[in-house]
Design a protein around this motif. Structure first.
Motif, mmCIF file in Angstrom:
data_model
loop_
_atom_site.group_PDB
_atom_site.id
_atom_site.type_symbol
_atom_site.label_atom_id
_atom_site.label_comp_id
_atom_site.label_asym_id
_atom_site.label_seq_id
_atom_site.Cartn_x
_atom_site.Cartn_y
_atom_site.Cartn_z
ATOM 1 N N ARG A 128 0.840 -1.191 0.000
ATOM 2 C CA ARG A 128 0.000 0.000 0.000
ATOM 3 C C ARG A 128 0.876 1.241 0.000
ATOM 4 O O ARG A 128 0.377 2.367 0.085
ATOM 5 N N SER A 129 2.163 1.050 -0.087
ATOM 6 C CA SER A 129 3.128 2.133 -0.004
ATOM 7 C C SER A 129 3.931 2.225 -1.290
ATOM 8 O O SER A 129 4.045 1.255 -2.041
ATOM 9 N N GLU A 148 11.267 4.997 6.177
ATOM 10 C CA GLU A 148 10.733 3.983 5.278
ATOM 11 C C GLU A 148 9.459 4.466 4.594
ATOM 12 O O GLU A 148 8.739 5.323 5.111
ATOM 13 N N THR A 149 9.156 3.869 3.446
ATOM 14 C CA THR A 149 7.964 4.268 2.701
ATOM 15 C C THR A 149 6.679 3.788 3.360
ATOM 16 O O THR A 149 5.617 4.356 3.119
ATOM 17 N N ASP A 204 -1.435 9.925 -3.486
ATOM 18 C CA ASP A 204 -0.107 9.539 -3.979
ATOM 19 C C ASP A 204 0.708 8.824 -2.913
ATOM 20 O O ASP A 204 1.678 8.135 -3.230
ATOM 21 N N ASN A 205 0.343 8.964 -1.648
ATOM 22 C CA ASN A 205 1.059 8.264 -0.576
ATOM 23 C C ASN A 205 0.832 6.762 -0.616
ATOM 24 O O ASN A 205 1.590 6.005 -0.005
ATOM 25 N N THR A 206 -0.223 6.324 -1.309
ATOM 26 C CA THR A 206 -0.558 4.902 -1.333
ATOM 27 C C THR A 206 -0.519 4.327 -2.742
ATOM 28 O O THR A 206 -1.186 3.331 -3.034
#
Length: 444
Positions: A128-129, A148-149, A204-206
């Motif tokens: 999801r990242s 970390e992402t 956009d974060n996911t």
């Protein structure tokens, strides 16, 4: 007392409207929505000012206490399970309060639906990242102070435009209708850069996948912009795939892509493939949840699992995918690049429309090597041998090869609009033509 507007809060705290809305959503600022207007409790603004918080989210090394707060994993308005998250390892723990197993991510629940697998939950969150292989993400993480992402989804409460999952602070009264990206606008930076919105209140974060991408609002429509690799061939490939699908399939069988100018170059864009009450379930999770015997091949296990979920015409859909991927020489139809669509409310399933066909037409082969390359590729997802995979096609009643007359020429002409394709289009034209000829010998 709820008497302060968002504009006044911005002035009092010295931050922008987007950040104020983030603080409201996270519960830091107490607020009520009256009609279309948020009114904020002035006491919570004063408490925020006294805390000396600066604009933006604190660096990761200053948040360790918050990282172990309890959250509720939500699916729209449905509570799924509660959990704690260790940001130092990217792993879930205390995920033992299962409220609604039927709406949990497919494959994370035990067979009886009473326990969630922490390992599977962590794996699901990891996808999801944004992957670490995405260009520019390392610099973005340094800018945000994140190691970390997998911490990025917390920037937007885990909200996505591929499904309806989100994370709500435990016992919070935040509502899905007030925060989801399907119905509410999200932050878009004015600059045309791929990662400009990462770290803000943005889907956009996911966004998974290695190629650069960015979500944009076009009126009520949400569109995904996608770039390419060094030669920039992938956006053109997506449009070529759309042309192929339009000749062979129904409009519901595929996601249509278009070319547009953005960020100083050519990208492709497409509408969201799910509606506001649906979620994409990659085939990877469908297969993981299969209970059929291990000695069955992956194709049979996947089909059997889809049938058990009530999916209709799954083998026809797979036949269309296999044939189209053969014509396009798609070498990256991995298990996360196709799957099912589930209605979150009814829990009914259908096959997902075809999407993400850009890594095809020999785009991974350097131009200097093309003349020494055969047309053959290693296929996915069922067999590496393309022709063996073609033999899985159980339904070809839909296949009208006459509809492909002129298609190789159409594809070559479009590719020639990309200056980087010099020296490549003749090879690609011959490759597509040879593949269509083989289908004539196999199905006619």
């Amino acid at each position: 007392m709820f008497d302060t507007t968002v504009a006044d809060a911005c002035e009092m705290l010295g931050i922008g409207k987007t950040r104020v809305h983030q603080l409201i959503k996270s519960g830091v600022l107490e607020a009520e929505k009256i009609g279309n207007t948020w009114l904020i409790d002035g006491r919570s603004i004063e408490a925020r000012k006294k805390a000396g918080a600066r604009a933006g989210r604190p660096p990761a090394n200053q948040r360790r206490a918050d990282d172990t707060d309890r959250f509720m994993l939500m699916n729209r308005e449905h509570e799924v399970l509660s959990f704690r998250f260790d940001a130092s390892t990217g792993e879930f723990f205390d995920a033992d309060e299962v409220v609604d197993a039927s709406r949990a991510p497919l494959s994370i629940m035990s067979p009886r639906g009473v326990r969630a697998s922490r390992a599977e939950l962590s794996s699901w969150w990891g996808h999801r990242s944004i992957p670490r292989a995405r260009a520019g993400i390392e610099a973005k993480l340094r800018e945000l102070g994140l190691p970390e992402t997998y911490d990025l989804p917390f920037k937007c409460m885990g909200l996505s435009l591929s499904d309806q999952y989100w994370i709500r602070p435990y016992e919070s009264n935040i509502r899905w209708k007030d925060i989801n990206f399907f119905e509410n606008p999200f932050h878009e930076a004015e600059i045309e850069e791929w990662l400009a919105d990462v770290g803000l209140d943005s889907p956009d974060n996911t966004s998974d996948g290695v190629l650069s991408k960015r979500w944009v609002c076009r009126g009520v429509e949400r569109r995904l912009l996608k770039g390419g690799s060094a030669l920039g061939q992938e956006p053109y490939n997506e449009v070529i795939a759309t042309e192929l699908f339009s000749r062979l399939f129904d409009v519901t069988d595929y996601v249509p892509y278009e070319l547009e100018e953005w960020n100083g170059g050519i990208v492709c864009s497409c509408p969201d493939l799910v509606r506001p009450h649906e979620e994409l379930i990659p085939a990877y999770y469908v297969l993981k949840s299969a209970r059929s015997p291990e000695h069955h091949d992956d194709y049979r296990r996947y089909v059997d699992r889809c049938i058990s979920l009530g999916v209709e015409d799954v083998e026809t859909a797979l036949s269309k995918m296999i044939v189209a991927d053969y014509i396009l020489a798609n070498h990256d139809r991995h298990w996360r690049n196709f799957g099912l669509i589930r209605d979150v409310e009814t829990l009914g399933y259908r096959t997902a429309p075809l999407f993400d066909s850009g890594t095809s037409l020999w785009c991974h082969i350097p131009t200097r090597e093309l003349e020494h390359t055969s047309f053959a590729i290693d296929a996915k997802p069922f067999y590496a041998d393309e022709k063996r995979q073609l033999r899985l096609v159980s339904d070809d009643a839909w296949l009208d090869l006459d509809a492909l007359i002129g298609f190789p020429e159409w594809a070559a002409e479009l590719l020639e609009e990309n200056p980087a394709m010099q020296g490549r289009t003749d090879f690609i034209y011959e490759g597509i033509s040879a593949r269509i000829d083989y289908l004539h010998t196999m199905f006619c």
